[in-house]
Design a protein around this motif. Structure first.
Motif, PDB file in Angstrom:
ATOM      1  N   LYS A  33       3.476   2.061  -4.572  1.00 56.81           N
ATOM      2  CA  LYS A  33       2.849   3.183  -5.278  1.00 56.81           C
ATOM      3  C   LYS A  33       3.742   4.412  -5.094  1.00 56.81           C
ATOM      4  CE  LYS A  33      -1.535   1.138  -4.026  1.00 56.81           C
ATOM      5  NZ  LYS A  33      -2.648   1.199  -3.096  1.00 56.81           N
ATOM      6  N   ARG A  61       6.799  -4.821  -7.227  1.00 63.16           N
ATOM      7  CA  ARG A  61       5.679  -5.321  -8.021  1.00 63.16           C
ATOM      8  C   ARG A  61       6.003  -6.724  -8.501  1.00 63.16           C
ATOM      9  NH1 ARG A  61       5.591  -1.429 -11.586  1.00 63.16           N
ATOM     10  NH2 ARG A  61       4.455  -0.113 -10.158  1.00 63.16           N
ATOM     11  N   ALA A  94       9.137   0.769  -6.327  1.00 63.43           N
ATOM     12  CA  ALA A  94       7.820   0.232  -6.692  1.00 63.43           C
ATOM     13  C   ALA A  94       7.963  -0.848  -7.758  1.00 63.43           C
ATOM     14  CB  ALA A  94       6.904   1.350  -7.185  1.00 63.43           C
ATOM     15  N   GLU A 113       0.793  -1.232   0.000  1.00 61.15           N
ATOM     16  CA  GLU A 113       0.000   0.000   0.000  1.00 61.15           C
ATOM     17  C   GLU A 113       0.828   1.285   0.000  1.00 61.15           C
ATOM     18  OE1 GLU A 113      -3.197  -0.128  -0.497  1.00 61.15           O
ATOM     19  OE2 GLU A 113      -3.153  -2.309  -0.419  1.00 61.15           O
TER      20      GLU A 113
END
Length: 133
Positions: free
Chosen positions: A36, A68, A64, A32
């Motif tokens: 991002k 990912r 990020a 979270e």
């Protein structure tokens, strides 16, 4: 003796719960916050308000990208459903498969997913052309 054992069990449960909380916190940060870049920048800024130069760094995007997953795949319950549907479809005759695909197209459109219905039509037509070849 029993009190010592119960005390040790309580201590172990407390430690396990502490580890679970820490893991949930780290997963939250990963999923979270740091996954991002814009949120990560604001998170950083709230903890380092005097370091405005860091906000322009590409490091947030790089982090990020690293966090990912390459291809997370569907959640476990969805994988089971996909496998079940695959087995069902694999056992159908060509006529039954064509009928199922037409019915699924209707269902997709009823859920306002004409895009998926169109993709289904393309898949159906490919399969029909392969069967004719």
């Amino acid at each position: 003796m029993w009190q010592l054992l119960r005390g040790a069990q309580r201590q172990e449960k407390a430690e396990q719960e502490s580890r679970r909380r820490e893991l949930r916190h780290l997963e939250f940060l990963r999923d979270e916050i740091f996954a991002k870049p814009d949120i990560a920048r604001m998170y950083w800024h709230t903890r380092h308000p005097g370091d405005l130069q860091a906000l322009t760094s590409d490091a947030f995007t790089d982090i990020a990208d690293q966090l990912r997953p390459a291809d997370p795949g569907p959640p476990c319950a969805n994988r089971a459903l996909i496998g079940l549907l695959g087995n069902f479809i694999g056992g159908l005759t060509e006529d039954d498969r064509a009928h199922l695909l037409r019915q699924l197209g209707i269902v997709f459109r009823s859920f306002e997913r004409g895009d998926l219905a169109d993709q289904l039509n393309a898949i159906s037509e490919e399969g029909h052309e392969e069967a004719e070849a």
